[in-house]
Design an enzyme around this catalytic site. Structure first.
Site, PDB file in Angstrom:
ATOM      1  N   ASN A 142      11.755  19.480 -18.484  1.00  0.00           N
ATOM      2  CA  ASN A 142      12.642  20.427 -17.800  1.00  0.00           C
ATOM      3  C   ASN A 142      11.971  21.760 -17.464  1.00  0.00           C
ATOM      4  O   ASN A 142      12.241  22.360 -16.437  1.00  0.00           O
ATOM      5  CB  ASN A 142      13.920  20.651 -18.613  1.00  0.00           C
ATOM      6  N   TYR A 143      11.102  22.245 -18.340  1.00  0.00           N
ATOM      7  CA  TYR A 143      10.231  23.391 -18.043  1.00  0.00           C
ATOM      8  C   TYR A 143       8.812  22.928 -18.341  1.00  0.00           C
ATOM      9  O   TYR A 143       8.226  23.299 -19.363  1.00  0.00           O
ATOM     10  CB  TYR A 143      10.612  24.611 -18.882  1.00  0.00           C
TER      11      TYR A 143
ATOM     12  N   LYS B 200       0.473  17.221 -25.198  1.00  0.00           N
ATOM     13  CA  LYS B 200       1.017  16.035 -24.540  1.00  0.00           C
ATOM     14  C   LYS B 200       2.290  16.458 -23.804  1.00  0.00           C
ATOM     15  O   LYS B 200       3.282  16.833 -24.434  1.00  0.00           O
ATOM     16  CB  LYS B 200       1.334  14.959 -25.583  1.00  0.00           C
TER      17      LYS B 200
ATOM     18  N   GLY C  88      12.443  18.615 -27.353  1.00  0.00           N
ATOM     19  CA  GLY C  88      13.010  17.392 -26.794  1.00  0.00           C
ATOM     20  C   GLY C  88      14.371  17.089 -27.385  1.00  0.00           C
ATOM     21  O   GLY C  88      15.117  17.992 -27.783  1.00  0.00           O
TER      22      GLY C  88
ATOM     23  N   GLU D  86      12.461  22.105 -31.386  1.00  0.00           N
ATOM     24  CA  GLU D  86      13.523  22.682 -30.561  1.00  0.00           C
ATOM     25  C   GLU D  86      14.197  21.528 -29.855  1.00  0.00           C
ATOM     26  O   GLU D  86      13.611  20.874 -28.999  1.00  0.00           O
ATOM     27  CB  GLU D  86      12.933  23.685 -29.563  1.00  0.00           C
TER      28      GLU D  86
ATOM     29  N   CYS E 255      17.728  23.995 -22.012  1.00  0.00           N
ATOM     30  CA  CYS E 255      18.216  23.903 -23.391  1.00  0.00           C
ATOM     31  C   CYS E 255      19.096  25.100 -23.747  1.00  0.00           C
ATOM     32  O   CYS E 255      20.047  24.973 -24.507  1.00  0.00           O
ATOM     33  CB  CYS E 255      17.046  23.840 -24.369  1.00  0.00           C
TER      34      CYS E 255
ATOM     35  N   GLU F 240      25.520  17.932 -25.205  1.00  0.00           N
ATOM     36  CA  GLU F 240      24.705  18.662 -24.241  1.00  0.00           C
ATOM     37  C   GLU F 240      24.635  17.845 -22.955  1.00  0.00           C
ATOM     38  O   GLU F 240      24.014  16.788 -22.912  1.00  0.00           O
ATOM     39  CB  GLU F 240      23.299  18.896 -24.805  1.00  0.00           C
TER      40      GLU F 240
END
Length: 562
Positions: free
Chosen positions: A139-140, A162, A214, A236, A270, A369
């Site tokens: 996502n980023y 990775k 993730g 996170e 997130c 989420e």
């Protein structure tokens, strides 16, 4: 050699460049090189490391647009979004880490905790953990791993990165940036492996720590795998972030900020807004603003300057968003507004920015989420009710409070169970290198960024020493032999925890009577093999100092009420 292709989620076309996979059998050699390079790197001064990082900054600044285009085509976000949330924060992060790492990580003395330990001195050192593995999401794809890479390098570590398979071209660009720094060979490596291959290879080669961003399930599996070797982790794992709009909020700012934090990056943040609780007194006016502004937004081709919102990054995530929206509508929610498509959105993974009313706690958009461009609005009657609803989640990454009353805003912020709470803003603090990032509950453990993030990249080591030379004090009072120790310790207890002034002074006298001969004289067991050549006058001087200094300090302690 096997390669990995990248698909542009806005067009579903494969990008021309393919990245070679890292052969699994090469990983042990990569680790070996990293360990050798890390020793060399850790021996370098902070200023020398900073010079390398500034070279990386220069390269990134010169290639900012190219990097943003790689991010946009790999991830689906708009070019403007890539520049403002990926490239620019990383340039600022280099400045912060390069300029502040030494001050944060240099050895620090700890003040003496009690006069009974007056001869002891403590220094805390922050030692690099060694070889750090970073496993980052799609996502980023640039800013999340890049900031952690710079943080780890300035702390003196080797880094093995990775990135998500979907954004492997971004990992390739990060590799370009880091190579521009002129680091020791092998200090940084971009591992192109499948997810499970990567973590198992890292554990098998005794990685010293892993930073993972993730999903909760993958984070839990990593913890299980790490337990075999007690490998430390920083995790996170996402958020279900609430925004509380109080009745005195500036609704113009609140609507603008919440709209951006909820729909930016197509909602795939997130720390983005997932739930909005609005004071009933201003709910209708706030809703009207949100409806008008949501309709004014445009979603479409990320390369177009007309698009505010780009594509969803993966097919799997698009399916999750659609499932959550379908569930909400089936349970009585209403779509109040959606963004307008611009250009052809039929081929890509596009989901319009969607404003939802009448949500309930049993809906997936409230419980989980969603990680997509959906913002549900819920009215509340009291601030206490809003706080309770905000805390009704097993995720606790970030949150926000919107109010013109600074005192009230801080009071409410302190009661919300999240790792970060912003007042009259949301989400942006990930772009602040000085601000710690991380959450509670299932949002993970540990922190990245800021002073706390730098500390996460090190092992704390305490070095304890005597202040006076050993010849002056051959023994500590708690050492053998134990003759007279009980009465001496009882005296010390009366000195430390007296029932009154007289008790303190009698305790002091008992402590001195016991401690002076024990500390300042050798323990002679066999004169034939031991020397009792302690300089008499020097020993007497120390005794006098103790006899005078300790009562003076005791008087100070008493007056201070300690």
């Amino acid at each position: 050699m096997a390669t990995v292709a990248t698909v542009n989620p806005a067009t579903m076309e494969e990008l021309p460049k393919k990245v070679p996979m890292t052969p699994v059998e090469d990983v042990p050699k990569i680790f070996e090189k990293a360990r050798i390079a890390q020793k060399q790197w850790a021996a370098m001064s902070f200023k020398e490391r900073a010079r390398c990082c500034y070279k990386i900054k220069d390269f990134l600044a010169k290639n900012a647009q190219r990097g943003a285009e790689i991010v946009s085509k790999s991830n689906g976000k708009t070019l403007a979004d890539a520049l403002q949330t990926e490239i620019l924060p990383c340039l600022m992060a280099i400045d912060w880490y390069a300029g502040n790492a030494e001050g944060i990580l240099k050895p620090k003395s700890i003040p003496c905790g009690h006069i009974l330990f007056a001869n002891k001195a403590n220094t805390i050192q922050h030692v690099p953990v060694g070889v750090v593995g970073i496993i980052s999401p799609w996502n980023y794809p640039f800013s999340i791993p890049f900031g952690e890479v710079i943080m780890g390098l300035m702390a003196g570590n080797a880094i093995l990165l990775k990135v998500a398979t979907e954004s492997v071209l971004v990992g390739d660009f990060i590799d370009e940036c880091i190579k521009a720094g002129g680091l020791p060979e092998g200090l940084f490596a971009h591992l192109v492996l499948r997810g499970s291959q990567c973590s198992s290879s890292m554990f098998a080669n005794n990685v010293n720590k892993i930073f993972f961003t993730g999903s909760v399930p993958v984070g839990k599996q990593l913890m299980k795998d790490a337990s075999e070797t007690l490998t430390p982790l920083s995790l996170e794992l996402g958020g279900n972030d609430p925004a509380l709009v109080l009745e005195d909020a500036d609704l113009e700012r609140a609507s603008n900020g919440i709209l951006w934090a909820g729909f930016q990056n197509a909602g795939q943040s997130c720390g983005g807004v997932e739930r909005v609780y609005v004071a009933r007194k201003v709910y209708d006016k706030f809703l009207a603003l949100m409806i008008a502004k949501t309709k004014a937004l445009k979603h479409g081709d990320p390369s177009s300057t007309d698009a505010d919102i780009g594509a969803i990054s993966t097919k799997k995530q698009k399916a999750v968003i659609e499932e959550h929206l379908k569930d909400a509508l089936a349970k009585g929610a209403t779509i109040a507004a959606q963004s307008t498509p611009v250009g052809d959105v039929s081929k890509g993974l596009f989901v319009p920015a969607t404003l939802i009313t009448n949500p309930t706690d049993d809906m997936l958009i409230m419980k989980e989420e969603t990680f997509g461009p959906i913002i549900p609005l819920v009215p509340f009657d009291t601030v206490e009710e809003a706080i309770r609803m905000a805390n009704n989640s097993d995720l606790a990454l970030t949150s926000s409070v919107w109010t013109e009353n600074a005192k009230l805003g801080r009071k409410v912020a302190e009661q919300i169970e999240t790792g970060v709470t912003t007042i009259n803003d949301h989400l942006y603090t990930h772009g602040c290198a000085e601000t710690p990032w991380g959450g509670w509950k299932l949002s993970g453990l540990g922190r990245t960024h800021g002073e706390q993030g730098l500390h996460e990249m090190t092992n704390a080591k305490c070095i304890n020493t005597d202040i006076l030379p050993s010849k002056l004090i051959p023994r500590d009072i708690w050492w053998f032999p134990q003759t007279g120790t009980v009465s001496g310790m009882l005296g010390a207890i009366s000195f430390v925890a007296p029932r009154g002034f007289a008790d303190r002074m009698s305790g002091l006298a008992a402590t001195l009577k016991f401690a002076t001969p024990k500390m300042f004289a050798p323990w002679i067991v066999d004169p034939s093999i031991q020397s009792s050549n302690v300089p008499w006058m020097l020993g007497q001087a120390v005794k006098v100092t103790a006899l005078i200094g300790i009562p003076v300090a005791a008087s100070y302690y008493y007056k201070a009420g300690l």
